[in-house]
Design a protein around this motif. Sequence first.
Motif, PDB file in Angstrom:
ATOM      1  N   ASP A 190       0.810  -1.220   0.000  1.00 12.87           N
ATOM      2  CA  ASP A 190       0.000   0.000   0.000  1.00 12.87           C
ATOM      3  C   ASP A 190       0.840   1.265   0.000  1.00 12.87           C
ATOM      4  OD1 ASP A 190       0.980  -0.340   2.518  1.00 12.87           O
ATOM      5  OD2 ASP A 190      -0.953  -0.179   3.556  1.00 12.87           O
ATOM      6  N   GLU A 221      -3.745  -6.571   9.803  1.00 17.59           N
ATOM      7  CA  GLU A 221      -5.179  -6.623   9.545  1.00 17.59           C
ATOM      8  C   GLU A 221      -5.429  -7.425   8.271  1.00 17.59           C
ATOM      9  OE1 GLU A 221      -8.900  -3.502   8.728  1.00 17.59           O
ATOM     10  OE2 GLU A 221      -6.821  -2.790   8.815  1.00 17.59           O
ATOM     11  N   ILE A 223      -6.962  -8.100   5.052  1.00 25.39           N
ATOM     12  CA  ILE A 223      -7.696  -7.318   4.046  1.00 25.39           C
ATOM     13  C   ILE A 223      -7.908  -8.143   2.771  1.00 25.39           C
ATOM     14  CG2 ILE A 223      -6.839  -5.124   4.923  1.00 25.39           C
ATOM     15  CD1 ILE A 223      -4.883  -5.115   2.503  1.00 25.39           C
ATOM     16  N   ALA A 226     -11.228  -7.482   0.691  1.00 23.73           N
ATOM     17  CA  ALA A 226     -11.245  -6.173   0.044  1.00 23.73           C
ATOM     18  C   ALA A 226     -10.222  -6.094  -1.081  1.00 23.73           C
ATOM     19  CB  ALA A 226     -10.968  -5.083   1.074  1.00 23.73           C
ATOM     20  N   PRO A 299      -5.094   2.071  -4.010  1.00 24.21           N
ATOM     21  CA  PRO A 299      -5.996   1.983  -2.848  1.00 24.21           C
ATOM     22  C   PRO A 299      -7.457   2.187  -3.225  1.00 24.21           C
ATOM     23  CG  PRO A 299      -4.889   4.101  -2.883  1.00 24.21           C
ATOM     24  CD  PRO A 299      -4.285   3.297  -3.987  1.00 24.21           C
ATOM     25  N   ASP A 300      -8.330   1.538  -2.456  1.00 21.67           N
ATOM     26  CA  ASP A 300      -9.769   1.766  -2.603  1.00 21.67           C
ATOM     27  C   ASP A 300     -10.180   2.918  -1.684  1.00 21.67           C
ATOM     28  OD1 ASP A 300      -9.771   0.724  -0.034  1.00 21.67           O
ATOM     29  OD2 ASP A 300     -10.629  -1.213  -0.618  1.00 21.67           O
ATOM     30  N   ALA A 301     -11.477   3.106  -1.513  1.00 23.81           N
ATOM     31  CA  ALA A 301     -11.968   4.226  -0.706  1.00 23.81           C
ATOM     32  C   ALA A 301     -11.522   4.141   0.745  1.00 23.81           C
ATOM     33  CB  ALA A 301     -13.497   4.279  -0.779  1.00 23.81           C
ATOM     34  N   ALA A 302     -11.300   2.897   1.225  1.00 17.95           N
ATOM     35  CA  ALA A 302     -10.873   2.709   2.613  1.00 17.95           C
ATOM     36  C   ALA A 302      -9.357   2.751   2.765  1.00 17.95           C
ATOM     37  CB  ALA A 302     -11.418   1.391   3.140  1.00 17.95           C
ATOM     38  N   GLY A 303      -8.654   2.944   1.673  1.00 18.38           N
ATOM     39  CA  GLY A 303      -7.201   2.996   1.723  1.00 18.38           C
ATOM     40  C   GLY A 303      -6.527   1.666   1.538  1.00 18.38           C
ATOM     41  N   ASN A 304      -7.299   0.589   1.379  1.00 17.98           N
ATOM     42  CA  ASN A 304      -6.723  -0.729   1.158  1.00 17.98           C
ATOM     43  C   ASN A 304      -6.389  -0.921  -0.322  1.00 17.98           C
ATOM     44  OD1 ASN A 304      -6.934  -1.765   3.844  1.00 17.98           O
ATOM     45  ND2 ASN A 304      -9.136  -2.014   3.528  1.00 17.98           N
ATOM     46  N   HIS A 306      -6.301  -2.603  -3.860  1.00 25.58           N
ATOM     47  CA  HIS A 306      -7.189  -3.524  -4.552  1.00 25.58           C
ATOM     48  C   HIS A 306      -6.453  -4.111  -5.751  1.00 25.58           C
ATOM     49  CE1 HIS A 306     -10.353  -4.945  -7.303  1.00 25.58           C
ATOM     50  NE2 HIS A 306     -10.967  -5.274  -6.178  1.00 25.58           N
TER      51      HIS A 306
END
Length: 644
Positions: A190, A221, A223, A226, A299-304, A306
């Motif tokens: 990330d 975490e 993920i 996601a 990153p997606d909207a949550a910062g993860n 994809h």
Amino acid sequence: MNIEQKPPSASGAKPAPTRGEARIRRAFLLSLAVIVALGVSAAVLYLLLREPAAPPVEEAEIALPQVAPADESALSGDAAPAATTPPAVRFTDVTKAAGIGFVHTNGAYGERLMPETIGSGAAFFDYDRDGDQDLFLVNSREWPGHETLVEQPTQKLYRNDGSGHFEDVTAGSGLDIATYGMGVAVGDVDGDGWDDLYLTTLNANHLFRNVPAADGGRRFEDITKAAGVAGRDDAWSSSAALLDYDKDGDLDLFVVNYVKWSREIDLEIDFRLTGLGRAYGAPLNFVGTDNLLYRNDGPDAAGNPHFTDVSAAAGVHVPDPITGNPVGKGLGVVPVDYDGDGWLDLMVVNDTVRNFLYHNLGDGRFEETAIFEGVAYDRNGKGTSAMGVDAAHYRDDADLGIAVGNFANEMASLFVTSDGRPPFVDEAVLEGMGPASRIPLTFGLMFFDYDLDGREDLVLANGHLEHEINRVQQSQHYAQPASLFWNCGDACQARFVHLPPTPAAVGDLAQDLVGRGIAFADIDADGDLDMLITQNGRRPALLRNDQALGHHWLRLDLMGKAPDTDAIGARIELTANGITRTRDVRPTRGYMSQVERPVTFGLGDLADPAAISLRILWPDGSEQTVVPSALDTTLTIHQGRDDA
């Protein structure tokens, strides 16, 4: 015709022959004389007309390279080692003393299910960014319905205190999950500067993001969902690699899959070993599977981060032209730019079928070129039971070597380019590692400079599948010592010298192990490389390098620009005394495992930092030149900055 019979004479003499008998006798003697005369005439005619005889052909004997044997008196310190004799280096097993209590669980309960004997891997990485190398150990679990433990064993995370002592920090880390684990890949997916972790398993895989913990430390975490990188629930993944294959600045994910397996298929095939009964199966009887390539889309909207599965479009699927089934039965992978075009390629080794070499075309696609480039088969044109793989410029020139660990009674492979260009040729015998690698069953292997003389040596982790193999094959044992090859350089006819697996020669590396994964790191900040070998169903062996040769060294910790902060794929060239040595930032190597990310250069007796020039080729194609200010230290080099 009436032939008168006369009685024999009283004296016992034979009666005179009749007229008919005499006629027959004369005809026989005449025929015999004619035959003899014809034979003599023919012989005389041959002697007169024949051409002069050609001189006898002398058959040349092709001798194997003469390898200087390891002098155990020199190795024990009783004599000064010659230039062609391996130096005195000891490895000490410090597993328990270092605080590592991990024991691998494979879940075996008697049915001899194939996954029980394959795992597992390990990774050295600095997860908390305190400057030392921590340790992650992959674990499996007991089979459902055959549990004997109240709580199933989990993966393990150990934090290094900087001195080589480790603390178990698994609880609450997020990595304390029970699953049938296999391999591990590490990298900053990330772009936040902290290493994340990908775990391959017998079922769905897991991606863990390194995030802040409530106590100020770090935790992981999950993920996976996601990020979209779980893979199939019924897939058997082995190794994985994080690399920027499309040069867009972030790390993509390549996953190696093994065979299509289930307990029902395994038991239906019913493998047998004469004298032992039910045995662990061979991959020959299982259908292959496709490898996977996931493109990091940011990153997606949550910062993860994809990922998108681009395997088919990228050309990493290799179907059998006759059956249509996948060819691959992969166990090991190493990303390496084998043709020097600036794009990372992928070497995948397969078990009992041909290997793959995915050539990066630079447009998001790969072309599988193993047959064309000479790395698909062994020196006899056969597919091997390949498991571990690593690559290095071990000759300190333009040539690249790719080492492959194979099954018992299959010599290891050492594919080498010619004048820095493919195709490769298997030079395992010529380079001295062939005969010594024939008997052991090799899983992990890796190049590393264990004596800090500047040349990359080679070590093989060995161990069999069957506990009782010695009952049917006297040359084989379940637990086997590792094989260490010292790089002699140009001083020897054969470059690699096999050290005898004795305590006098290699210390505790001589112990018998059920070896699987292998990794190295400087765990105690003394500059030399220590190693860890995982064991199937047993404790790992953490082997501290206790060499005391006085050789100088230099460690480089590259910090790339975000999002590839790890600078995975960077190439470092160190030039000194007219010799240029090349190392890559490439943690993925060996077998289901990851080595530390910092790069170590041994310098031998070289003591002047001003005599050294460093050239760094960053993953984005930019270059940077550095002259170190000191030796025997770790330099942190930031991309584009001159403050190293």
